[in-house]
Every structure is written in C-alpha cells, then in structure tokens.
Design a protein around this motif. Structure first.
Motif, PDB file in Angstrom:
ATOM      1  N   ASP A 155      -7.999  -6.985  -8.427  1.00  0.00           N
ATOM      2  CA  ASP A 155      -9.229  -7.992  -7.900  1.00  0.00           C
ATOM      3  C   ASP A 155     -10.065  -8.037  -9.060  1.00  0.00           C
ATOM      4  O   ASP A 155     -10.702  -9.269  -9.175  1.00  0.00           O
ATOM      5  CB  ASP A 155      -9.784  -7.554  -6.547  1.00  0.00           C
ATOM      6  CG  ASP A 155      -8.914  -7.475  -5.444  1.00  0.00           C
ATOM      7  OD1 ASP A 155      -7.930  -8.195  -5.359  1.00  0.00           O
ATOM      8  OD2 ASP A 155      -9.237  -6.694  -4.480  1.00  0.00           O
ATOM      9  N   THR A 159       0.760  -1.308  -0.133  1.00  0.00           N
ATOM     10  CA  THR A 159       0.115  -0.029   0.004  1.00  0.00           C
ATOM     11  C   THR A 159       0.783   1.343   0.102  1.00  0.00           C
ATOM     12  O   THR A 159       0.508   2.245  -0.838  1.00  0.00           O
ATOM     13  CB  THR A 159      -1.028  -0.059   1.171  1.00  0.00           C
ATOM     14  OG1 THR A 159      -1.788  -1.213   1.037  1.00  0.00           O
ATOM     15  CG2 THR A 159      -1.823   1.159   1.196  1.00  0.00           C
ATOM     16  N   SER A 206      -2.194   8.877   0.964  1.00  0.00           N
ATOM     17  CA  SER A 206      -3.469   8.958   0.441  1.00  0.00           C
ATOM     18  C   SER A 206      -3.835   7.526  -0.065  1.00  0.00           C
ATOM     19  O   SER A 206      -2.726   6.625  -0.665  1.00  0.00           O
ATOM     20  CB  SER A 206      -3.747  10.047  -0.754  1.00  0.00           C
ATOM     21  OG  SER A 206      -4.910   9.772  -1.428  1.00  0.00           O
ATOM     22  N   HIS A 207      -4.989   7.050   0.101  1.00  0.00           N
ATOM     23  CA  HIS A 207      -5.408   5.649  -0.278  1.00  0.00           C
ATOM     24  C   HIS A 207      -6.042   5.772  -1.543  1.00  0.00           C
ATOM     25  O   HIS A 207      -6.340   4.601  -2.114  1.00  0.00           O
ATOM     26  CB  HIS A 207      -6.195   4.964   0.930  1.00  0.00           C
ATOM     27  CG  HIS A 207      -5.441   4.988   2.232  1.00  0.00           C
ATOM     28  ND1 HIS A 207      -4.435   3.767   2.134  1.00  0.00           N
ATOM     29  CD2 HIS A 207      -5.217   5.294   3.149  1.00  0.00           C
ATOM     30  CE1 HIS A 207      -3.825   3.688   3.176  1.00  0.00           C
ATOM     31  NE2 HIS A 207      -4.287   4.765   4.028  1.00  0.00           N
ATOM     32  N   ARG A 208      -6.378   6.770  -2.213  1.00  0.00           N
ATOM     33  CA  ARG A 208      -7.178   6.823  -3.594  1.00  0.00           C
ATOM     34  C   ARG A 208      -6.513   6.012  -4.557  1.00  0.00           C
ATOM     35  O   ARG A 208      -7.175   4.943  -5.282  1.00  0.00           O
ATOM     36  CB  ARG A 208      -7.169   8.222  -3.894  1.00  0.00           C
ATOM     37  CG  ARG A 208      -7.913   8.575  -5.023  1.00  0.00           C
ATOM     38  CD  ARG A 208      -8.581   9.878  -5.137  1.00  0.00           C
ATOM     39  NE  ARG A 208      -9.043  10.144  -6.735  1.00  0.00           N
ATOM     40  CZ  ARG A 208      -8.445  10.834  -7.493  1.00  0.00           C
ATOM     41  NH1 ARG A 208      -7.378  11.597  -7.129  1.00  0.00           N
ATOM     42  NH2 ARG A 208      -8.800  11.042  -8.839  1.00  0.00           N
ATOM     43  N   TYR A 209      -5.224   6.383  -4.825  1.00  0.00           N
ATOM     44  CA  TYR A 209      -4.664   5.323  -6.046  1.00  0.00           C
ATOM     45  C   TYR A 209      -4.373   4.213  -5.775  1.00  0.00           C
ATOM     46  O   TYR A 209      -4.744   3.131  -6.406  1.00  0.00           O
ATOM     47  CB  TYR A 209      -3.208   6.263  -6.028  1.00  0.00           C
ATOM     48  CG  TYR A 209      -2.268   5.281  -7.160  1.00  0.00           C
ATOM     49  CD1 TYR A 209      -2.460   5.687  -8.394  1.00  0.00           C
ATOM     50  CD2 TYR A 209      -1.236   4.639  -6.799  1.00  0.00           C
ATOM     51  CE1 TYR A 209      -1.623   4.781  -9.411  1.00  0.00           C
ATOM     52  CE2 TYR A 209      -0.483   3.837  -7.628  1.00  0.00           C
ATOM     53  CZ  TYR A 209      -0.611   4.013  -8.878  1.00  0.00           C
ATOM     54  OH  TYR A 209       0.080   3.447  -9.866  1.00  0.00           O
ATOM     55  N   THR A 210      -3.797   3.847  -4.418  1.00  0.00           N
ATOM     56  CA  THR A 210      -3.950   2.240  -4.204  1.00  0.00           C
ATOM     57  C   THR A 210      -5.267   1.590  -4.177  1.00  0.00           C
ATOM     58  O   THR A 210      -5.308   0.204  -4.562  1.00  0.00           O
ATOM     59  CB  THR A 210      -3.134   1.940  -2.381  1.00  0.00           C
ATOM     60  OG1 THR A 210      -3.946   2.723  -1.771  1.00  0.00           O
ATOM     61  CG2 THR A 210      -1.589   2.594  -2.691  1.00  0.00           C
ATOM     62  N   THR A 211      -6.323   2.076  -3.888  1.00  0.00           N
ATOM     63  CA  THR A 211      -7.731   1.613  -3.832  1.00  0.00           C
ATOM     64  C   THR A 211      -7.907   1.318  -5.273  1.00  0.00           C
ATOM     65  O   THR A 211      -8.449   0.248  -5.878  1.00  0.00           O
ATOM     66  CB  THR A 211      -8.682   2.631  -3.553  1.00  0.00           C
ATOM     67  OG1 THR A 211      -8.385   2.911  -1.974  1.00  0.00           O
ATOM     68  CG2 THR A 211      -9.939   2.141  -3.677  1.00  0.00           C
ATOM     69  N   LYS A 212      -7.453   2.209  -6.331  1.00  0.00           N
ATOM     70  CA  LYS A 212      -7.810   1.900  -7.897  1.00  0.00           C
ATOM     71  C   LYS A 212      -6.784   0.824  -8.305  1.00  0.00           C
ATOM     72  O   LYS A 212      -7.349   0.025  -9.118  1.00  0.00           O
ATOM     73  CB  LYS A 212      -7.360   3.158  -8.693  1.00  0.00           C
ATOM     74  CG  LYS A 212      -8.210   4.132  -8.471  1.00  0.00           C
ATOM     75  CD  LYS A 212      -7.601   5.462  -9.412  1.00  0.00           C
ATOM     76  CE  LYS A 212      -8.745   6.595  -9.302  1.00  0.00           C
ATOM     77  NZ  LYS A 212      -7.906   7.815 -10.048  1.00  0.00           N
ATOM     78  N   TYR A 257      -5.718  -1.681  -6.430  1.00  0.00           N
ATOM     79  CA  TYR A 257      -6.339  -2.889  -5.862  1.00  0.00           C
ATOM     80  C   TYR A 257      -7.697  -3.580  -6.418  1.00  0.00           C
ATOM     81  O   TYR A 257      -7.856  -4.584  -6.739  1.00  0.00           O
ATOM     82  CB  TYR A 257      -6.577  -3.010  -4.394  1.00  0.00           C
ATOM     83  CG  TYR A 257      -5.254  -2.988  -3.553  1.00  0.00           C
ATOM     84  CD1 TYR A 257      -4.079  -3.794  -3.822  1.00  0.00           C
ATOM     85  CD2 TYR A 257      -5.226  -1.843  -2.476  1.00  0.00           C
ATOM     86  CE1 TYR A 257      -2.951  -3.807  -2.928  1.00  0.00           C
ATOM     87  CE2 TYR A 257      -3.978  -1.909  -1.598  1.00  0.00           C
ATOM     88  CZ  TYR A 257      -3.172  -2.804  -1.806  1.00  0.00           C
ATOM     89  OH  TYR A 257      -1.809  -2.736  -1.115  1.00  0.00           O
ATOM     90  N   THR A 258      -8.277  -2.435  -6.763  1.00  0.00           N
ATOM     91  CA  THR A 258      -9.887  -2.680  -7.165  1.00  0.00           C
ATOM     92  C   THR A 258      -9.603  -3.381  -8.866  1.00  0.00           C
ATOM     93  O   THR A 258      -9.930  -4.568  -9.300  1.00  0.00           O
ATOM     94  CB  THR A 258     -10.706  -1.442  -7.744  1.00  0.00           C
ATOM     95  OG1 THR A 258     -10.907  -0.837  -6.294  1.00  0.00           O
ATOM     96  CG2 THR A 258     -11.752  -1.639  -8.465  1.00  0.00           C
TER      97      THR A 258
END
Length: 195
Positions: free
Chosen positions: A189, A165, A177-183, A185-186
């Motif tokens: 997955d 992360t 920020s977690h915005r980029y890492t969320t993208k 991981y999405t």
C-alpha cells in the motif's frame, strides 16, 4: 485485491517524460538524461512479459523511481524490475506484490541470508533446491531466486484458493499469524501499489 488503473496515453507519456527527465533536466536544456533514456529503451525492448511497449515503458519508469532509493544503479534496477515482472507474470502473480514481498523479505539485498537460512531476494529456503531446482542452481542468482520464490508463492496462493493472507503466511512459515502479512500489505500500500 489489486486494482487496475486506466490512464490515458497522453497522461502516461507525460509521466514517462517527467520521470525520464528527473533531476538532471536543466531548466533550459529540454532533454532527458541520455544514459537513463538508453537503459530504459533496452529494458522496454526486452518486454517479454508486458502486453505492449507502452505498458512496459510506463511500469518500468514508475517502479524504477520507487526503487531508486534502495537501488541507485539504474542498469541493475531496470534489469531487476524486468526480471521481477517476467517471473511474476510467468507465475500469474502481480509484480507489485512480488516487489512488496522482496522488500519485506530482503530489502532488495540479493545476498541476504535469514537466521533460518533462507536466501536471496525472496528468502527461499535451500531445501527447495532439492524440490524444484536443477543441478547448479544458486539462490543468490536473481532469476533462480525469483523463479523459485514466485513459484512457491503461487503454489500457496492456489492452495488457499486465491486468499492472499494465508498464502503469504504459508510463504513466510508463519501460518496463523498476521504479523508478516501486515508487513506485506503495508509495503504494498505504501510503496508498490499503482492507483
């Protein structure tokens, strides 16, 4: 963390045969698309980063089908996948993670340029050419971009003691920020993870 999946050789061969056949397989013909078969054979034989020919065949066919809507040209798609796999393994990264990063960064457009000036598939900043490049390197060149992008991502992963992360956030320049890492991981997955 990515999970390795164990499948039997028979089920993998059935998957490969099904994917090779694709929509061009006529109900009564019983033969796969010859052009696709030839291209896959070439890609599989250039399997420098695969443990064996079987692994190459299964991975390339699977990922090729997933990438087909974004990159319809079979020859270019298989060449790109082979290079992604090679550079990811060279840097000790998961090829599927690199596919997710490329999807989020450039949507597989090798000529993409961000508003900040990052270039190519993995959106490498041009200053990296001075840091780790060689004279004549071009960030729109697929191998150069993948090599630099994978090297940079691995560096940040090592700096973060394997914690993906914050490493991804560093790669993107969005630490904290977690915005980029969320993208990422999405994308991983939903499209690239192999179960």
């Amino acid at each position: 963390m990515l999970r390795a999946v164990s499948i039997t050789r028979t089920s993998a061969l059935l998957l490969v045969a099904t994917l090779l056949a694709g929509p061009s397989l006529a109900a009564d013909s019983g033969h796969a698309d010859p052009e696709l078969r030839q291209l896959l054979q070439q890609a599989i034989n250039d399997n420098d980063s695969f443990e064996d020919r079987f692994d190459a065949e299964v991975w390339l066919v699977d990922m090729s089908q997933r990438l087909k809507s974004r990159m319809p040209d079979t020859r270019k798609r298989l060449n790109l996948l082979r290079q992604i796999h090679f550079e990811a393994r060279r840097a000790d990264l998961w090829p599927e993670l690199v596919l997710a990063v490329i999807e989020v960064e450039s949507n597989f457009d090798r000529f993409a340029i961000s508003s900040a000036g990052a270039m190519g598939l993995m959106q490498v900043m041009p200053f990296w050419l001075d840091e780790i490049g060689q004279p004549g390197d071009n960030l729109f060149d697929i191998q150069t971009n993948l090599r630099m992008g994978c090297t940079i991502l691995k560096y940040y992963l090592d700096k973060e003691n394997g914690n993906l992360t914050p490493a991804l956030a560093r790669y993107n320049g969005s630490y904290g920020s977690h915005r980029y890492t969320t993208k990422i991981y999405t994308a991983l997955d939903n499209r690239w993870r192999r179960y």
